[in-house]
Structures are given as C-alpha cells and as structure tokens.
Write an enzyme that holds these catalytic residues in place. Sequence first.
Site, PDB file in Angstrom:
ATOM      1  N   THR A 165       0.801  -1.509   0.006  1.00  6.97           N
ATOM      2  CA  THR A 165      -0.017  -0.028  -0.114  1.00  6.97           C
ATOM      3  C   THR A 165       0.864   1.238  -0.028  1.00  6.97           C
ATOM      4  OG1 THR A 165      -1.569  -1.132   1.223  1.00  6.97           O
ATOM      5  CG2 THR A 165      -1.739   1.090   1.238  1.00  6.97           C
ATOM      6  N   MET A 172       0.978  -2.713   3.996  1.00  7.70           N
ATOM      7  CA  MET A 172       0.512  -3.635   5.344  1.00  7.70           C
ATOM      8  C   MET A 172       0.951  -5.172   5.432  1.00  7.70           C
ATOM      9  SD  MET A 172      -3.640  -2.796   4.428  1.00  7.70           S
ATOM     10  CE  MET A 172      -4.217  -1.267   4.218  1.00  7.70           C
TER      11      MET A 172
END
Length: 579
Positions: free
Chosen positions: A400, A518
């Site tokens: 991300t 993440m």
Amino acid sequence: MEDTPIHSPYKVLIVDDSAIVRGLVTRMMTEDSDIDVVGSVNNGEEALSVMEQGGVEVIVLDIEMPVMDGLTALPKLLEIDPSVRVIMASTLTKRNADISFQAMTLGAVDYIPKPSSSKDLNVGAGFRAELLDKVKAWAEQRRKMLEVEQAAAAAAADEAQLEDEEELAQEASAQAAVETAAEAAPEAASEPEHDGDGDGGDQDGKSTTFRAEMSIEHQQLHKPGRIQRKRFTAELRPRPMQQHPRPQQVQMRPAQPQPSPTPQGQSAPPSQAAADSNAAEAPRTARSAAAANPMPTRPQTPARDPGRLIRDAAIAAGGGHKSAAQTSTRSSPTAAAARTVAAPKRAAGNAQEGAKAARAKTARGGSAPAPVRRQASRGAISLLPEKRVNVEAIAIGSSTGGPQALFEVLRGLNGVRQPIFITQHMPATFTTILAEHITRLTGLKCQEGKNNMPIVGGQVYLAPGDYHMTVEGRGGSRHLMLNQNPPENFCRPSVDPMLRSLVASYGGNILTAILTGMGQDGMLGGRDVVNAGGMVVAQDEQSSVVWGMPGAAAHAGICSAVLPVGGIAAYIKKFAGGR
C-alpha cells in the site's frame, strides 16, 4: 491492556455512475464503524458540489462517468482541497489500469481494481477488505500529515514570538544604555536650561555637546528656541508593548517620588534629580539583565513540501548494535531527518489550545476529524551495524502506497549496475502498466518477470500479478522463474519467496529495501538475507502510508538503517555504487 485508538470516523465520498455499485460500496463502508460515507454521487460534477461543503478526507473515484469523468474531475477536486486522498476505482482492463496510473501522476494516491460485474462485487470479500484497508490507511495518513503541519506551524509561531521578544529586549537594552549615558553627562546635571537659537548652541558650546548625546526621539521632540528636559523625554518615549515589569518593579512604582512640575528655564533640585535617576535606573537594569540572558531559541522546523505524500524524518542508522535513539552520525541524511521529526514533536507538546482546535479543521476550514490517539510504540528499534557487502543484487518489496515510493526510490538508482528485483502487491494487468510507468518515469528499463528470462545488470524486474517471482541459477546462468504456489502472508506475489530465492542464488551479496505496506511480508525473507551476510534497509514510519511491512522488519532487528523514502536511494548507492 493496550489502548484502543480513539478517533472520529473517516469521512468518505463515493463517486460512481452505477447506482448498484454505489449502493454496494456504501453498504460495505457503513458496516465499518470507522468509516462515515458523507456522500454518494454519480459523476465528477456532483462530487465537486459535495467537496465545496468541506470535511471530505477520502474520495473513491470512478474513471468512466457521464457529464464529468474521473480524470477530468481529479485536478478540480484537488484544487478545492489539496489534502484530500483520491483512490481511483476501475475495472481490470489495461486501458483503465493505464488511466489509473496517469491519475496517480496527477495527484491520486492509490487505485482499487473494481470487479467487472455487480455479482462479483457483491460476493468479493477480497475487494471489500482491500477497499476498507486502503480507505482507512490513506485517511489516517492524511490526518498524520495535517497533525505534523499543525505542530510545525505552532513551532514556527512560537519561534517568531521568541525572536520578536528578543529583538524588543535588545532594543530596550540599547535604549537604556543611551539614557544612562545621557544622564551621566556632567552637562546634564550642572547646566541650567537657557534660551537659544534653533541650533541649540550658545557661546561656550556646552549645549551643543549635550545634544550630541541625546537620543533621536529627544531630538525629534526638540522645540524651536528651547531644549526639553531629558527627564521628560524619557517619560514620553514609547515603551515596548511586550516588556512587562517584574513583580518587584510593580511594587516600586507607587513609591517613586513623582517629579514636581519645574518651571521652564530652571533646573530640578539636586535631591529630586537624584531620586528620579535612581527610580529610572531600576527598570532599566532589569531590562538590561533580561537582554543579557535571552530565552533559548527553539529548533527550526522545515516547511512542508506540498507535492509529496511523505515527510522527511528518520530513525538514524549504523554505528554498532544499538537503539535508533542512539544511532551513529555516519549517515548524515538520516541524522538530519531525525532532527526534523524531533522538532515538530517538541512543538506539539507545547502548542496552545488554539493549535489543538485548529487540527480539527481542513485546509479549507471544513470539519476534518481530530487526530487519532495512537497506540504506544512497540519499543526502541535495534539497528545492526553497517558492513561491507559486495552487492550483486538489489531487492525491493512494497504494498500500500508502494507505487509512489517505488517511483521515488528508483529515480535515485539511475546508474547502478546491479539487477533490481521488485515485488509490489498488485493484481495482474496493473503490474504490466506499473512496469511501463517505471520505465517512463525513472529512466530505468523495467519489465514484468517471465519464465526463464535471463538476468541482466542494471535492469528492473517486476513480479507479475498473481505469480511469485524467484531467481534460479548462479553466475551467468541466473534466470527468473514464476510459480503459483500458495499465497504467503496472504499475498501472491509475495516478497518472502523472492528473497529466499535471491539468497540461494547470490548468497549474502544482496541489499534489500522494505517499503510502505500492510502486514509483515518481507520480514522473514529479510532475516534470511541478513543471516547470509546481506543488509536490509526499511522505510521509516513518518514517510510510510502504512508502517506494516517496514515496521515489522525494523522491530525484528534485521535492519541496518530505517530511513525516509527520500534517503533510501542514496543509502543503496552508498553500498551498490553507480553514477
């Protein structure tokens, strides 16, 4: 018991021309108590109307819409609020993937591949999880950015006020010195006033000598044909607004003998002049002492760079096995960045209540939620000592927020002779477009990995979506291999299998960078790299959208440096060489 983060819901606007998609996405988000859908509209023009009302933190923006499409609306939305985070939503087509990456160069922060049918959207648990994770991650990143900006602004305001106070104190000290010198002049104490011409001269020239010692204000108050008393001039001179008397001065003032009116042309009695001189000397002495001991100056806080999604700050690297708070000064960019993040934190602790209230508003004065109360850090980070590594390969893992971080790091790696292997968590089709954009934006030749593709130095190899990318062979016979083995860390492609294969092929001659993302993908593979003799550098928390992957590596104690994204390329080139 761990503290639960307390924050107001993230404010989200959904923009999609399909009523079915809008309804399903709205339902997915409203089921999460951390998200508040503030609007759901069917084109870019309606989205602009909602944005004008303020308070939106994240926009999920479709590409193809009537009236105004997503690519047209994007710059207009960012013009209304440059801090809003825009996530492009598009179906898995090469054209839409290309438009999504174009949008990221125009200010969008991320993308979400949308299922091609409403049926897939309704049952797609993977889409729901990715959508919610990205919305919350980017909204939180925005709040952190605004919090740092508010702290920096408060620090700058405090420092400006301190500088003003010091300047006033210096002016008061100089003013007191002039008054003291003028009062000490024998001419002032012994000579009576007398009439004279406009130049203030007389036969013996004493009056002219006296005028040369007067202040500018006194000379301005000089009336034609008469010289005003110094004592009155001192009283008429305006006092600095922020120079408050100390308590003992306040007590002394009522006891001061008031100067009695003295007829013009006569000198004050000697006893009265002495009393006036002593009374005026006390506050001047106090002001001089204050000027001689000014308050300490607070550290400078750098201005924000509005074109970047990250802020430079660092946990410094190197110099033995020790905590990040005691890092070596060998890596000057890191140490400088550490000082950068320390200033806003100290300023935030001293900010007034007004600054805290200002954090609850957007740049347009909207109703942005207050910053999150975050959980306490997991403890100090231990860094491994830097070592000489004969770097033969560079490996990078990201998720991300990864595309922007990759563009920045790779731009700084022009000229390296080693091959660069990248695993970015991304679906098929999008990785094809990402490779094209890396080539276009960084100057490095990047291509998706293919089975049996030979390895060439100085080129970038990107793991294709839905495939693990590995390296086999040694020396000149090294080549890429792809597989669809089970996902690792819930990901395919995954960073860990790539790193394990690189260790098997290159041994410890590997330099690895773990960027924003993440989870903890890359931590176990990074441990294999370090055990084999290689090195790992992680992106720092302040510049990461999500400090999951790099944070896991940092807290595992396998990193030789934890740096802002802007310093990672220079760190790699320090060991890998290059122009």
